[in-house]
Motif scaffolding. Structure first.
Motif, short mmCIF file in Angstrom:
data_model
loop_
_atom_site.label_atom_id
_atom_site.label_comp_id
_atom_site.label_asym_id
_atom_site.label_seq_id
_atom_site.Cartn_x
_atom_site.Cartn_y
_atom_site.Cartn_z
N ARG A 245 12.22 -35.07 64.38
CA ARG A 245 12.61 -33.80 63.45
C ARG A 245 13.93 -34.13 63.14
N LYS A 246 14.30 -33.51 61.72
CA LYS A 246 15.33 -33.68 60.98
C LYS A 246 15.88 -32.37 60.60
N GLY A 247 16.93 -31.85 61.01
CA GLY A 247 17.41 -30.50 60.74
C GLY A 247 18.87 -30.42 60.63
N GLY A 248 19.63 -29.21 61.30
CA GLY A 248 20.95 -29.57 61.29
C GLY A 248 21.49 -28.14 60.29
N PHE A 249 22.86 -28.23 60.06
CA PHE A 249 23.30 -27.28 59.24
C PHE A 249 24.11 -27.81 58.06
N VAL A 250 24.02 -27.03 56.98
CA VAL A 250 24.70 -27.44 55.76
C VAL A 250 26.10 -27.57 56.16
N GLN A 251 26.94 -28.63 55.62
CA GLN A 251 28.27 -28.87 55.98
C GLN A 251 29.29 -28.49 54.88
N SER A 252 28.77 -28.26 53.58
CA SER A 252 29.53 -28.14 52.49
C SER A 252 30.23 -26.58 52.53
N THR A 253 31.29 -26.52 52.32
CA THR A 253 32.03 -25.28 52.40
C THR A 253 31.82 -24.45 51.08
N SER A 258 28.68 -18.50 54.94
CA SER A 258 28.81 -18.81 56.25
C SER A 258 27.87 -20.01 56.46
N PHE A 259 27.81 -20.64 57.46
CA PHE A 259 27.07 -21.89 58.06
C PHE A 259 25.59 -21.66 57.89
N ARG A 260 24.92 -22.48 57.13
CA ARG A 260 23.25 -22.09 56.86
C ARG A 260 22.66 -23.35 57.31
N LYS A 261 21.42 -23.06 57.83
CA LYS A 261 20.64 -24.23 58.48
C LYS A 261 19.80 -24.71 57.22
N LYS A 262 19.76 -26.13 57.56
CA LYS A 262 19.06 -26.84 56.62
C LYS A 262 17.54 -26.57 56.86
N ARG A 263 16.63 -26.71 56.18
CA ARG A 263 14.99 -26.90 56.18
C ARG A 263 14.70 -28.19 57.19
N ASP A 264 13.97 -27.63 58.38
CA ASP A 264 13.55 -28.77 59.21
C ASP A 264 12.34 -29.49 58.58
N VAL A 282 14.02 -38.24 47.86
CA VAL A 282 15.07 -37.33 48.11
C VAL A 282 14.72 -35.82 48.19
N PHE A 283 14.75 -35.17 49.28
CA PHE A 283 14.10 -33.96 49.28
C PHE A 283 15.27 -32.68 49.30
N ASP A 284 14.96 -31.58 48.55
CA ASP A 284 15.94 -30.61 48.67
C ASP A 284 15.58 -29.63 49.95
N VAL A 285 16.51 -29.68 50.93
CA VAL A 285 16.35 -29.17 52.24
C VAL A 285 17.00 -27.78 52.43
N ASN A 286 17.31 -26.98 51.15
CA ASN A 286 17.82 -25.85 51.24
C ASN A 286 16.92 -24.80 51.76
N ALA A 287 17.13 -24.05 53.12
CA ALA A 287 16.24 -23.06 53.68
C ALA A 287 16.49 -21.69 53.24
N THR A 288 17.83 -21.47 52.72
CA THR A 288 18.16 -20.46 52.09
C THR A 288 18.84 -20.40 50.95
N PRO A 289 18.88 -19.80 49.94
CA PRO A 289 19.57 -19.66 48.76
C PRO A 289 21.10 -20.21 48.77
N GLY A 290 21.66 -20.95 48.15
CA GLY A 290 23.01 -21.10 48.06
C GLY A 290 23.57 -21.74 46.86
N SER A 291 24.82 -21.97 46.75
CA SER A 291 25.28 -22.36 45.42
C SER A 291 24.98 -23.51 44.82
N HIS A 292 24.38 -24.42 45.74
CA HIS A 292 23.85 -25.89 45.20
C HIS A 292 22.75 -26.38 45.99
N PRO A 293 22.04 -27.49 45.75
CA PRO A 293 21.07 -27.92 46.39
C PRO A 293 21.74 -28.87 47.59
#
Length: 305
Positions: A245-253, A258-264, A282-293
């Motif tokens: 399983r690949k997951g984690g949080f978006v590190q971009s500031t 606030s910190f957002r989780k990536k899509r698992d 190369v997949f877009d793993v945005n789980a919630t809307p953000g300012s960039h992919p």
């Protein structure tokens, strides 16, 4: 450009993410490398070119694998039991089974011996002296919730002299300047503490039997996920694989306030063996809307076994 390997020689410890902060492992997947290169490419103004090259296959990356001296190691192929009944009956069988279980990687030079059942697991384990895993105690000085400083442990790995990790790089896109710049920034976690900095050396990848479009048995060298149209019953029929399983949080500031989780997502791990290949993406793993992919690299690199 010719197929090549990029050998990283670290100037200090490394911290690669695992299940817990206190874990100290010595390798990372291709997605971690691609993310680090993408940040450097953004600074250099060539992020779109890097992303395009990865999506169309002009840049293929393997996961990180260890090297000890001049010996390159590759994932142990998932090809079932490669030892004959006669050899399984020897007195050293118990020791060999334990050594086999401990070994995650085998020397590239001994791959054919492994596939034909003539591999010395005990000897290979004894020679695999890569470095030392350890944990350092840190103190959290944030006292919003407590009057006392809170200690925590950070896992890390320190390589022996002449040892490190390497990546296989294929394709026409020249990522070597990005590797050089990344060496100053570092790879992995805790970089503000000096972890993960390295010097890179480029070498020819002549010892690898790459499979561009596998039609026979081939092994993955990268953590990969097929596109939806590639994930068929035929793909997994007769395959031997492991999923992670690949997951984690978006590190971009700049992605969100606030910190957002990536899509698992789930990926086939290196060493998985398939009778038919796939390309991945190369997949877009945005789980919630953000300012960039937010991208996760999951392209497949194949090697004949």
């Amino acid at each position: 450009m010719a197929d090549r390997i990029i050998k990283l020689s670290f100037t200090g410890p490394v911290h690669f993410g695992s299940r817990r902060l206190s874990d100290g492992t010595y390798t990372c997947d291709a997605a971690t490398l691609f993310s680090a290169l993408y940040v450097e490419a953004m600074r250099a103004g060539c992020a779109d070119e890097l992303l395009h090259a990865a999506k169309v296959g002009d840049l293929l990356l393997s996961d990180a694998f260890p090297y000890v001296g001049e010996e390159l190691y590759v994932p142990k192929p998932m090809v079932g039991n490669v030892r004959s009944d006669a050899k399984r009956a020897t007195a050293s069988d118990s020791r060999e089974r334990k050594a086999n279980k401990k070994l995650k990687y085998i020397p590239l030079s001994a791959l054919d011996d492994f596939l034909t059942g003539n591999f010395d697991f005990i000897g290979a384990l004894a020679q695999f002296e890569l470095g030392t895993s350890f944990a350092r105690t840190k103190v959290n000085l944030t006292r919003e919730m407590s009057d006392d400083a809170e200690p925590y442990h950070v896992g890390a790995f320190s390589f022996n002299p002449g040892c490190g990790i390497y990546f296989v790089v294929r394709g026409a896109y020249d990522a070597d300047p990005l590797f050089e710049q990344l060496g100053y920034s570092g790879i992995g976690g805790k970089r503000t503490s000096g972890y993960g900095r390295f010097s890179a050396r480029v070498e020819n990848a002549g010892g690898f039997r790459f499979a561009d479009a596998p039609s026979g048995r081939a092994m993955l060298l990268s953590s990969s996920c097929p596109k939806e149209r590639e994930l068929t019953d035929e793909l997994v029929d007769g395959a031997k694989y492991h999923l992670a399983r690949k997951g984690g949080f978006v590190q971009s500031t700049t992605h969100a306030d606030s910190f957002r989780k990536k899509r698992d997502m789930w990926a086939f791990t290196p060493g998985s063996v398939f009778p038919h290949g796939f390309d991945g993406d190369v997949f877009d793993v945005n789980a919630t809307p953000g300012s960039h992919p937010v991208y996760r690299y999951a392209r497949a690199m194949w090697m004949e076994v």
